[in-house]
Design a protein around this motif. Structure first.
Motif, PDB file in Angstrom:
ATOM      1  N   ASN A 180      -6.661 -20.880   6.456  1.00 40.35           N
ATOM      2  CA  ASN A 180      -6.864 -22.302   6.222  1.00 40.35           C
ATOM      3  C   ASN A 180      -7.108 -22.622   4.748  1.00 40.35           C
ATOM      4  OD1 ASN A 180      -6.492 -22.891   8.918  1.00 40.35           O
ATOM      5  ND2 ASN A 180      -8.682 -22.927   9.394  1.00 40.35           N
ATOM      6  N   ALA A 181      -7.751 -21.709   4.039  1.00 41.19           N
ATOM      7  CA  ALA A 181      -8.001 -21.934   2.622  1.00 41.19           C
ATOM      8  C   ALA A 181      -6.695 -22.014   1.837  1.00 41.19           C
ATOM      9  CB  ALA A 181      -8.892 -20.841   2.046  1.00 41.19           C
ATOM     10  N   LYS A 182      -5.714 -21.235   2.258  1.00 41.67           N
ATOM     11  CA  LYS A 182      -4.408 -21.244   1.607  1.00 41.67           C
ATOM     12  C   LYS A 182      -3.425 -22.191   2.270  1.00 41.67           C
ATOM     13  CE  LYS A 182      -4.728 -16.501  -0.099  1.00 41.67           C
ATOM     14  NZ  LYS A 182      -4.120 -15.149  -0.086  1.00 41.67           N
ATOM     15  N   ARG A 183      -3.851 -22.845   3.335  1.00 42.64           N
ATOM     16  CA  ARG A 183      -2.994 -23.769   4.082  1.00 42.64           C
ATOM     17  C   ARG A 183      -1.670 -23.101   4.445  1.00 42.64           C
ATOM     18  NH1 ARG A 183      -4.560 -29.012   3.923  1.00 42.64           N
ATOM     19  NH2 ARG A 183      -2.396 -29.699   4.170  1.00 42.64           N
ATOM     20  N   THR A 184      -1.779 -21.903   4.966  1.00 45.77           N
ATOM     21  CA  THR A 184      -0.608 -21.092   5.262  1.00 45.77           C
ATOM     22  C   THR A 184      -0.745 -20.418   6.616  1.00 45.77           C
ATOM     23  OG1 THR A 184      -0.248 -20.663   2.899  1.00 45.77           O
ATOM     24  CG2 THR A 184       0.831 -19.186   4.457  1.00 45.77           C
ATOM     25  N   VAL A 185       0.357 -20.377   7.354  1.00 49.18           N
ATOM     26  CA  VAL A 185       0.427 -19.622   8.594  1.00 49.18           C
ATOM     27  C   VAL A 185       1.437 -18.497   8.406  1.00 49.18           C
ATOM     28  CG1 VAL A 185       2.165 -21.155   9.616  1.00 49.18           C
ATOM     29  CG2 VAL A 185       0.694 -19.766  11.099  1.00 49.18           C
ATOM     30  N   TYR A 186       1.156 -17.349   9.010  1.00 50.35           N
ATOM     31  CA  TYR A 186       1.979 -16.167   8.848  1.00 50.35           C
ATOM     32  C   TYR A 186       2.519 -15.696  10.191  1.00 50.35           C
ATOM     33  CZ  TYR A 186      -0.703 -15.978   4.501  1.00 50.35           C
ATOM     34  OH  TYR A 186      -1.302 -16.284   3.302  1.00 50.35           O
ATOM     35  N   LEU A 187       3.608 -14.987  10.130  1.00 44.84           N
ATOM     36  CA  LEU A 187       4.132 -14.290  11.294  1.00 44.84           C
ATOM     37  C   LEU A 187       4.509 -12.880  10.869  1.00 44.84           C
ATOM     38  CD1 LEU A 187       4.860 -14.626  14.314  1.00 44.84           C
ATOM     39  CD2 LEU A 187       7.213 -15.046  13.575  1.00 44.84           C
ATOM     40  N   GLN A 188       3.701 -11.922  11.289  1.00 48.98           N
ATOM     41  CA  GLN A 188       3.996 -10.522  11.040  1.00 48.98           C
ATOM     42  C   GLN A 188       4.893 -10.024  12.156  1.00 48.98           C
ATOM     43  OE1 GLN A 188       3.028  -8.395   8.404  1.00 48.98           O
ATOM     44  NE2 GLN A 188       4.543  -7.063   9.379  1.00 48.98           N
TER      45      GLN A 188
ATOM     46  N   ASN B 185      -6.326 -27.602   8.812  1.00 51.91           N
ATOM     47  CA  ASN B 185      -7.266 -26.888   9.672  1.00 51.91           C
ATOM     48  C   ASN B 185      -7.501 -27.565  11.019  1.00 51.91           C
ATOM     49  OD1 ASN B 185      -8.751 -28.703   7.695  1.00 51.91           O
ATOM     50  ND2 ASN B 185     -10.388 -28.303   9.173  1.00 51.91           N
ATOM     51  N   LEU B 186      -7.111 -28.824  11.166  1.00 49.36           N
ATOM     52  CA  LEU B 186      -7.307 -29.540  12.419  1.00 49.36           C
ATOM     53  C   LEU B 186      -6.152 -29.349  13.400  1.00 49.36           C
ATOM     54  CD1 LEU B 186      -8.809 -32.949  11.243  1.00 49.36           C
ATOM     55  CD2 LEU B 186     -10.003 -30.888  12.011  1.00 49.36           C
ATOM     56  N   TYR B 187      -5.068 -28.768  12.948  1.00 52.91           N
ATOM     57  CA  TYR B 187      -3.869 -28.634  13.760  1.00 52.91           C
ATOM     58  C   TYR B 187      -3.602 -27.193  14.140  1.00 52.91           C
ATOM     59  CZ  TYR B 187      -2.511 -33.441  12.735  1.00 52.91           C
ATOM     60  OH  TYR B 187      -2.460 -34.814  12.654  1.00 52.91           O
TER      61      TYR B 187
ATOM     62  N   GLN C  25      19.379 -22.363  22.000  1.00 52.74           N
ATOM     63  CA  GLN C  25      18.312 -23.348  21.907  1.00 52.74           C
ATOM     64  C   GLN C  25      17.143 -22.793  21.108  1.00 52.74           C
ATOM     65  OE1 GLN C  25      17.351 -24.678  25.949  1.00 52.74           O
ATOM     66  NE2 GLN C  25      18.599 -26.490  25.550  1.00 52.74           N
ATOM     67  N   ARG C  26      16.398 -23.688  20.514  1.00 54.04           N
ATOM     68  CA  ARG C  26      15.212 -23.289  19.774  1.00 54.04           C
ATOM     69  C   ARG C  26      14.163 -22.746  20.730  1.00 54.04           C
ATOM     70  NH1 ARG C  26      14.210 -27.516  15.686  1.00 54.04           N
ATOM     71  NH2 ARG C  26      13.621 -28.811  17.481  1.00 54.04           N
ATOM     72  N   GLU C  27      13.545 -21.651  20.348  1.00 53.92           N
ATOM     73  CA  GLU C  27      12.601 -20.932  21.186  1.00 53.92           C
ATOM     74  C   GLU C  27      11.239 -20.883  20.521  1.00 53.92           C
ATOM     75  OE1 GLU C  27      12.125 -16.397  23.060  1.00 53.92           O
ATOM     76  OE2 GLU C  27      13.415 -16.764  21.328  1.00 53.92           O
ATOM     77  N   LEU C  28      10.210 -21.186  21.275  1.00 53.23           N
ATOM     78  CA  LEU C  28       8.844 -21.024  20.780  1.00 53.23           C
ATOM     79  C   LEU C  28       8.500 -19.541  20.770  1.00 53.23           C
ATOM     80  CD1 LEU C  28       6.086 -22.179  19.914  1.00 53.23           C
ATOM     81  CD2 LEU C  28       5.521 -22.374  22.344  1.00 53.23           C
ATOM     82  N   VAL C  29       8.129 -19.036  19.611  1.00 53.34           N
ATOM     83  CA  VAL C  29       7.851 -17.617  19.433  1.00 53.34           C
ATOM     84  C   VAL C  29       6.370 -17.315  19.540  1.00 53.34           C
ATOM     85  CG1 VAL C  29       8.009 -15.675  17.824  1.00 53.34           C
ATOM     86  CG2 VAL C  29       9.907 -17.301  18.027  1.00 53.34           C
ATOM     87  N   ALA C  30       5.564 -18.077  18.829  1.00 53.33           N
ATOM     88  CA  ALA C  30       4.132 -17.822  18.778  1.00 53.33           C
ATOM     89  C   ALA C  30       3.411 -19.077  18.330  1.00 53.33           C
ATOM     90  CB  ALA C  30       3.813 -16.669  17.824  1.00 53.33           C
ATOM     91  N   SER C  31       2.173 -19.208  18.736  1.00 51.58           N
ATOM     92  CA  SER C  31       1.361 -20.339  18.316  1.00 51.58           C
ATOM     93  C   SER C  31      -0.063 -19.878  18.068  1.00 51.58           C
ATOM     94  CB  SER C  31       1.384 -21.464  19.353  1.00 51.58           C
ATOM     95  OG  SER C  31       0.798 -21.048  20.567  1.00 51.58           O
ATOM     96  N   ILE C  32      -0.753 -20.637  17.242  1.00 50.78           N
ATOM     97  CA  ILE C  32      -2.159 -20.374  16.972  1.00 50.78           C
ATOM     98  C   ILE C  32      -2.871 -21.713  16.899  1.00 50.78           C
ATOM     99  CG2 ILE C  32      -1.726 -20.226  14.474  1.00 50.78           C
ATOM    100  CD1 ILE C  32      -4.042 -18.134  14.404  1.00 50.78           C
ATOM    101  N   SER C  33      -3.951 -21.839  17.633  1.00 51.89           N
ATOM    102  CA  SER C  33      -4.693 -23.085  17.668  1.00 51.89           C
ATOM    103  C   SER C  33      -5.548 -23.243  16.422  1.00 51.89           C
ATOM    104  CB  SER C  33      -5.568 -23.146  18.916  1.00 51.89           C
ATOM    105  OG  SER C  33      -6.686 -22.289  18.776  1.00 51.89           O
ATOM    106  N   SER C  34      -6.117 -24.435  16.270  1.00 56.86           N
ATOM    107  CA  SER C  34      -7.026 -24.659  15.150  1.00 56.86           C
ATOM    108  C   SER C  34      -8.223 -23.720  15.205  1.00 56.86           C
ATOM    109  CB  SER C  34      -7.498 -26.115  15.135  1.00 56.86           C
ATOM    110  OG  SER C  34      -8.188 -26.441  16.331  1.00 56.86           O
TER     111      SER C  34
ATOM    112  N   ALA D 210      -2.564 -30.561  20.434  1.00 56.91           N
ATOM    113  CA  ALA D 210      -2.697 -30.488  21.888  1.00 56.91           C
ATOM    114  C   ALA D 210      -1.377 -30.079  22.549  1.00 56.91           C
ATOM    115  CB  ALA D 210      -3.191 -31.805  22.456  1.00 56.91           C
ATOM    116  N   GLN D 211      -0.750 -29.077  21.993  1.00 53.13           N
ATOM    117  CA  GLN D 211       0.474 -28.473  22.505  1.00 53.13           C
ATOM    118  C   GLN D 211       1.734 -29.312  22.250  1.00 53.13           C
ATOM    119  OE1 GLN D 211       1.473 -25.256  22.878  1.00 53.13           O
ATOM    120  NE2 GLN D 211      -0.112 -25.014  24.443  1.00 53.13           N
ATOM    121  N   TYR D 212       1.583 -30.451  21.601  1.00 49.72           N
ATOM    122  CA  TYR D 212       2.732 -31.277  21.260  1.00 49.72           C
ATOM    123  C   TYR D 212       3.220 -30.940  19.869  1.00 49.72           C
ATOM    124  CZ  TYR D 212       1.558 -34.167  25.298  1.00 49.72           C
ATOM    125  OH  TYR D 212       1.299 -34.619  26.564  1.00 49.72           O
ATOM    126  N   ALA D 213       4.503 -30.703  19.745  1.00 48.40           N
ATOM    127  CA  ALA D 213       5.098 -30.440  18.446  1.00 48.40           C
ATOM    128  C   ALA D 213       5.096 -31.701  17.599  1.00 48.40           C
ATOM    129  CB  ALA D 213       6.520 -29.928  18.614  1.00 48.40           C
TER     130      ALA D 213
END
Length: 117
Positions: A73-81, A30-32, A44-53, A100-103
């Motif tokens: 956050n409860a499931k510790r999972t991120v989704y991409l529809q 939840n902090l990331y 090259q690898r492309e950034l598609v989408a991001s979501i902040s904490s 802070a935007q760093y991978a």
């Protein structure tokens, strides 16, 4: 240890939809921020989408209006529809944590999305 596991890829026709999942463990999720990247063969690898904490989202212009990133956050999972898929969306999709935007380079093995008729 840190682990990210992407899933949900597959073969879909143009105009179709897929929902990708990334299950996270080994860090305080939840902090990331979290992000989805993709890489097509020879590209090259492309950034598609991001979501902040805090839930703020950003999208590449190429997917804006078609893709939606979300997190549970409860499931510790991120989704991409992914909707209205196009052949140029074909790639291996990876997720990663961000600070802070760093991978953080916590890459999983990725999940392959193939958009073809």
């Amino acid at each position: 240890q840190v682990q990210l596991a992407e899933s949900g890829g597959g073969l879909v026709q143009p105009g179709g939809s897929l929902r990708l999942s990334c299950a996270a463990s080994g860090f305080i999720f939840n902090l990331y921020g979290m992000a989805w990247y993709r890489q097509a063969p020879g590209e090259q690898r492309e950034l598609v989408a991001s979501i902040s904490s805090g839930g703020t989202t950003n999208y590449a212009d190429s997917v804006k209006g078609r893709f939606t990133i979300s997190r549970d956050n409860a499931k510790r999972t991120v989704y991409l529809q992914m909707n209205s898929l196009k052949p140029e969306d074909t790639a291996v999709y990876y997720c990663d944590a961000q600070w802070a935007q760093y991978a953080m380079n916590y890459w999983g093995k990725g999940t392959l999305v193939t958009v073809s008729s």
